[in-house]
Design a protein around this motif. Sequence first.
Motif, PDB file in Angstrom:
ATOM      1  N   GLY A  62      39.419  92.267   7.636  1.00 47.64           N
ATOM      2  CA  GLY A  62      39.610  93.009   8.887  1.00 47.64           C
ATOM      3  C   GLY A  62      38.459  93.927   9.247  1.00 47.64           C
ATOM      4  N   TYR A  63      37.543  94.184   8.311  1.00 47.02           N
ATOM      5  CA  TYR A  63      36.365  94.992   8.655  1.00 47.02           C
ATOM      6  C   TYR A  63      35.280  94.125   9.309  1.00 47.02           C
ATOM      7  N   ASP A  64      35.686  92.930   9.716  1.00 46.29           N
ATOM      8  CA  ASP A  64      34.829  92.012  10.474  1.00 46.29           C
ATOM      9  C   ASP A  64      35.661  91.614  11.694  1.00 46.29           C
ATOM     10  N   LEU A  99      37.781 102.388  13.439  1.00 45.96           N
ATOM     11  CA  LEU A  99      36.790 101.999  14.447  1.00 45.96           C
ATOM     12  C   LEU A  99      35.605 101.406  13.687  1.00 45.96           C
ATOM     13  N   VAL A 100      35.428 100.101  13.817  1.00 44.43           N
ATOM     14  CA  VAL A 100      34.386  99.423  13.033  1.00 44.43           C
ATOM     15  C   VAL A 100      33.335  98.918  14.006  1.00 44.43           C
ATOM     16  N   VAL A 101      32.322  99.747  14.242  1.00 44.46           N
ATOM     17  CA  VAL A 101      31.354  99.403  15.294  1.00 44.46           C
ATOM     18  C   VAL A 101      29.907  99.476  14.825  1.00 44.46           C
ATOM     19  N   VAL A 143      24.668  95.406   1.369  1.00 44.20           N
ATOM     20  CA  VAL A 143      25.587  96.138   0.488  1.00 44.20           C
ATOM     21  C   VAL A 143      26.411  95.147  -0.344  1.00 44.20           C
ATOM     22  N   PHE A 144      26.589  93.946   0.194  1.00 46.45           N
ATOM     23  CA  PHE A 144      27.378  92.928  -0.507  1.00 46.45           C
ATOM     24  C   PHE A 144      26.483  91.895  -1.212  1.00 46.45           C
ATOM     25  N   SER A 145      25.304  92.311  -1.674  1.00 46.12           N
ATOM     26  CA  SER A 145      24.353  91.491  -2.454  1.00 46.12           C
ATOM     27  C   SER A 145      23.516  90.566  -1.575  1.00 46.12           C
TER      28      SER A 145
END
Length: 558
Positions: A62-64, A99-101, A143-145
């Motif tokens: 959900g952070y996408d 709010l993921v912007v 951050v995710f490699s």
Amino acid sequence: MTKQWWKESVVYQIYPRSFMDSNGDGIGDIKGIISKLDYLQELGIDVVWLSPVYQSPNDDNGYDISHYKQIMDEFGTMADWEEMLEEMHKRKIKLVMDLVVNHSSDEHAWFVESKKSKDNPYRDYYIWRSGKDGKEPNNWESVFSGSAWEYDEATDEYFLHLFSKKQPDLNWENPTLRNEIYDMMKFWLDKGIDGFRMDVINFISKVPGLPNAPAQEGKKYASGHEYFMNGPRIHEFLQEMNREVLSHYDSMTVGEMPGVTPDEAVLYTGEDRDEVNMVFQFEHMDVDSGPGGKWDLIPFDLVKLKSILTKWQTELHGKGWNSLYWNNHDQPRIVSRLGSDGDYRVKSAKMLGTLLHMMQGTPYIYQGEEIGMTNVRFPSIDEYKDIETLNMYKEKREEGKSHEEIMKSIYVKGRDNARTPMQWNSRENAGFTEGTPWINLNPNYEQINAEEALNDPDSVFYYYQKLISLRKQYEIIPYGSFELLEKDHPSLYAYIRTYGDEKLLVLCNVSSDEQVAGHVAEFDLSKAEILLTNDDERVEPSLTLKPWEATVYYLKRK
Ligand code: NOJ
């Protein structure tokens, strides 16, 4: 310092996927949340921060986000969401949405357009660059490699993604994009929500030119954080957002800000600054990380923790505002991390709650913290679901690290520690779902669950209920000043709060041994009242603390 409702509130974070499933598909949902609002009301919290419930392909749960104004099918419908908001408000619970912007999903219509051609009107909504010498535009690490850049063959350019390659970074330099975001924020505020938690909001302004980061030995890519954390236009963007949107509503905002310092936090949250109300800082969460970062384990050093939290208490006092948290959906469970999750689980969970909730700032409780949920140890990597963990595992295996060695760090730091389903009762799947849960449960749900906690007057739940209600009764808790005692003691956490003619003394033993607080002389214990204690036998004030004891003394000068 002004008094504000959000300074006196306690927030409860819901990670919807793992909270409560109402339809048996194994995934938590909005109707599930509605069914548990009475539970939250009983706990006494004021605000819910709901992790993203928007349309998303769930590369990062959900952070996408692929549609900012629609609800994810797995979670329900907009009508369900509206009912949830109404039911929360009926119970005097406010709702803060995520709010993921900094980025969207690569499946968002903007990105689908942006990818089509270099002259597409949406091209500039994202950060596209040509390669350099047949390689990525710079050496930044995700951050995710791996690289923070992904090559797109059709247009022969790369796009930036500080997180997964399905989370392309939005280009905040573009005013049209910024206005779209402000419109979207108004859409939700007009529906009646009470604020936003802003995902990595201090990443949105990148240093022009996107320079290479200093190379890190033995590593192909390097963290470019100095070129995107607290970047050159960040305050301008937040002030614009405030002017355009937030200033028109009575809302609460918290900016998630990795790498923020107290000086910068004063700029973000100062009352004359018109940016956000408070920050999530990370310094105290990094105490058990070595130079190699999050997965590089070192023991928790209490003296270091005290010095960090004290700095935040004193340097923001009267100048800005902070949040207080031990847990969220990205962090391991605090009772396993800093407390003791064996025989002293209940006692140490209560101690940790006391230590945090008696400080200045707005406290956040993460689902399950109020019943003392613990970390999980799945034997196989196949049981893990988190993209950060899985990418790291793959990369470290390729570098030759053993399965056992990597699992050790996952057990301590993996984000799935926080994401196993909420433990409601001791029946099948802990009462979370009637289907197959999307991620396995922590097998200890038979002992640790909400039903058991509600039936036990000495549970962590009722202790948290007290912590929350004390904040409402004593202004000294939100507004008093802070002074650390026993600064160098390796196992005691002691401090005094002062407000007018009132004082609070908070004594916490962060160990399984008895400890003596020898440096609290200026506080007259004999005249103090015991406001709260996690020790059943503590009837007389004492400077000798039992294992994991937390006692709060209150003194008012006549
Ligand atoms: C921070 C969020 O808390 C985390 O869960 C997420 O993976 C990243 N930001 C990217 O959105």
